[in-house]
Write a protein that holds these residues in place. Structure first.
Motif, short mmCIF file in Angstrom:
data_model
loop_
_atom_site.label_atom_id
_atom_site.label_comp_id
_atom_site.label_asym_id
_atom_site.label_seq_id
_atom_site.Cartn_x
_atom_site.Cartn_y
_atom_site.Cartn_z
N GLN A 72 -10.79 49.22 109.42
CA GLN A 72 -9.35 48.98 109.53
C GLN A 72 -9.01 47.53 109.20
N ALA A 73 -9.89 46.63 109.61
CA ALA A 73 -9.63 45.21 109.35
C ALA A 73 -9.81 44.86 107.87
N THR A 74 -10.77 45.52 107.22
CA THR A 74 -11.05 45.21 105.81
C THR A 74 -10.25 46.07 104.84
N GLY A 75 -9.63 47.14 105.34
CA GLY A 75 -8.79 47.97 104.49
C GLY A 75 -9.52 49.05 103.72
N PHE A 76 -10.76 49.35 104.08
CA PHE A 76 -11.49 50.43 103.41
C PHE A 76 -10.87 51.78 103.79
N ASP A 77 -10.45 52.50 102.77
CA ASP A 77 -9.82 53.80 103.01
C ASP A 77 -10.09 54.70 101.80
N TRP A 78 -11.22 55.38 101.83
CA TRP A 78 -11.65 56.20 100.70
C TRP A 78 -10.99 57.58 100.76
N SER A 79 -10.69 58.13 99.59
CA SER A 79 -10.08 59.46 99.51
C SER A 79 -10.85 60.31 98.50
N MET A 80 -11.28 61.49 98.92
CA MET A 80 -12.00 62.41 98.03
C MET A 80 -11.13 62.87 96.87
N SER A 81 -9.81 62.91 97.08
CA SER A 81 -8.90 63.39 96.04
C SER A 81 -8.60 62.34 94.97
N ASN A 82 -9.02 61.11 95.22
CA ASN A 82 -8.80 60.04 94.26
C ASN A 82 -10.01 59.95 93.32
N GLY A 83 -9.79 60.24 92.04
CA GLY A 83 -10.89 60.26 91.08
C GLY A 83 -11.62 58.94 90.96
N TRP A 84 -10.86 57.83 91.02
CA TRP A 84 -11.50 56.51 90.94
C TRP A 84 -12.36 56.24 92.18
N HIS A 85 -11.89 56.66 93.31
CA HIS A 85 -12.69 56.49 94.53
C HIS A 85 -14.01 57.25 94.42
N LEU A 86 -13.93 58.49 93.91
CA LEU A 86 -15.14 59.29 93.78
C LEU A 86 -16.10 58.67 92.76
N ALA A 87 -15.55 58.15 91.66
CA ALA A 87 -16.39 57.50 90.65
C ALA A 87 -17.10 56.28 91.23
N LEU A 88 -16.38 55.48 92.01
CA LEU A 88 -16.98 54.30 92.65
C LEU A 88 -18.02 54.71 93.68
N ALA A 89 -17.77 55.81 94.38
CA ALA A 89 -18.74 56.32 95.36
C ALA A 89 -20.03 56.73 94.67
N VAL A 90 -19.91 57.39 93.52
CA VAL A 90 -21.10 57.79 92.75
C VAL A 90 -21.86 56.56 92.27
N LEU A 91 -21.12 55.56 91.82
CA LEU A 91 -21.76 54.32 91.35
C LEU A 91 -22.53 53.64 92.49
N ALA A 92 -21.89 53.54 93.66
CA ALA A 92 -22.55 52.92 94.82
C ALA A 92 -23.76 53.74 95.25
N TYR A 93 -23.61 55.05 95.26
CA TYR A 93 -24.73 55.92 95.64
C TYR A 93 -25.89 55.74 94.67
#
Length: 414
Positions: A72-93
């Motif tokens: 909450q303090a850092t503002g991390f708020d990932w959404s499965m429906s957001n294509g860019w979020h999913l792409a970044l998640a795959v990159l991090a994984y």
């Protein structure tokens, strides 16, 4: 149903397509025994995974909840429906996967689990389905850094599934180098290198989707025209039993820990570099490495009729596995464990049939007798089908026992 289970039918269609082309073109990429060994190991991985809870989820989810104030303090708020979020998640994984994969090749206890994927001495699309059963559950630790960027567990799971599904297509010999892709992505060419046991190729190209990590961290190796890949592991498995495949290196380390007189080695050999053995244990139980100059694939002689019998049984196990993966959530725990146990025993016996192991003349009748004992526990609508399967299997196996004694032929031609 998870993404990997959903993808299984498409995997099988791709395997059948490559197999048909292999037979039509005469490439010689497939041997029935090795292919069934790969597929059996994949089945074992999926069905055993139904019997235990993921240690990753047990640890990751509570830590994720504990870190909510930080997110909450850092503002991390990932959404499965957001294509860019999913792409970044795959990159991090994929970044975490690179380091997990690398350590699996460099440390004994991690290699004990990952080794399974490398045991096949052929390289085709069935090799992609040859997966460890994951009994040690050690790889969760490599994905804990994803907590630092607030990645929810469900996104880690989806990213992991995408990473694994991508890797399926690179397990083929018939796609040559794709020049522009070799710089950025894992391709069939640079992944063939990863599966080879040639000295120049060993412990290279660890990426899951991106080869970029290997180029950055010094583990990249190009496929060389003058150095054909020799597939498999330097200490070969020499069986098509999927359970033995999962226990190969773990068994060897346990034996070394038991026989060595050095107490320091007893406790540390598990975490030493891959292949380390205490000197006294190695002297007492030498395990020679393959001589690549005279390398021959494990290919036991077996009567053609027995080969066809093993193929038929494997098809039955595959159908039963797909049904179990689809309906397992409706089963009670004892029923699930019983179904898994029967399937595991069947896969083990079938692997030993392909090995032409002498004990199968007792093990296969024992398996069918056990299946007969299950009949009273089945739903009445399944009893006729199961009874017919047992009867046909028993008749064919009895006929094989009488007619297939001395006459043997090679399983397939190399």
């Amino acid at each position: 149903m998870d993404l990997i289970t959903f993808a299984i039918p498409f995997f099988l269609i791709a395997v059948l397509t490559e197999l048909a082309l292999d037979r039509w073109k005469g490439w010689g990429l497939y041997r029935l025994n090795d292919a069934l060994g790969n597929l059996s190991t994949g089945i074992l991985s999926r069905i055993l995974g139904l019997t235990y809870k993921s240690l990753f989820l047990v640890i990751y989810i509570p830590l994720y909840q504990l870190l909510q104030p930080y997110y909450q303090a850092t503002g991390f708020d990932w959404s499965m429906s957001n294509g860019w979020h999913l792409a970044l998640a795959v990159l991090a994984y994929d970044f975490c996967y690179y380091w997990k994969h690398r350590i699996c090749h460099e440390v004994n206890v991690f290699w004990a689990e990952h080794l399974v994927h490398h045991q096949s001495e052929d390289y085709n699309l069935t090799t992609a389905l040859r997966q460890s059963s994951g009994g040690l559950q050690l790889d969760w630790v490599f994905y804990l850094p994803l907590l630092l960027i607030g990645l929810p567990a469900e996104m880690v799971i989806v990213a992991g599934a995408i990473d694994l599904i991508y890797q399926f297509w690179v397990h083929t010999q018939k796609i040559p180098k794709i020049r522009w892709m070799e710089w950025l992505l894992i391709t069939p060419s640079n992944h063939r290198v990863h599966h080879a046991q040639n000295k120049v190729y060993v412990d290279k190209n660890y990426g899951g989707i991106l080869i970029l990590w290997d180029r950055l961290f010094g583990t990249y190796q190009e496929e060389l025209e003058g150095e054909p890949c020799i597939y498999g592991v330097r200490k070969p498995l020499n069986t098509f039993d999927p359970l033995a495949a999962n226990l190969q290196h773990l068994k060897r380390m346990a034996q070394d820990a038991w026989y060595t007189k050095n107490w320091w080695d007893k406790f540390t050999l598990w975490f030493r570099p891959t292949g380390y053995r205490p000197p006294d244990a190695e002297a007492a139980m030498p395990v020679p490495s393959t001589n690549l100059k005279s390398f021959q694939r494990y290919n036991p002689q077996i009567h053609r009729a027995r080969r066809n019998y093993a193929l038929g049984q494997h098809l039955c196990y595959s159908a039963a596995t797909l049904a179990l993966l689809w309906y397992y959530q409706s089963l009670e725990i004892p029923s699930l464990l019983g179904a898994v146990a029967l399937l595991v025993f069947g896969l083990v016996v079938n692997g030993r049939i392909l090995d032409n192991h002498p004990l199968t003349k007792y093990l296969e009748p024992l398996r069918l007798a056990l299946y007969c004992g299950v009949l009273p526990l089945l739903n009445t609508q399944f009893v006729p089908i199961f009874s017919a399967y047992i009867a046909i299997s028993a008749l064919v196996w009895g006929w094989l026992a009488i007619t297939c004694k001395e006459d043997t032929v090679a399983v397939v031609c190399d």
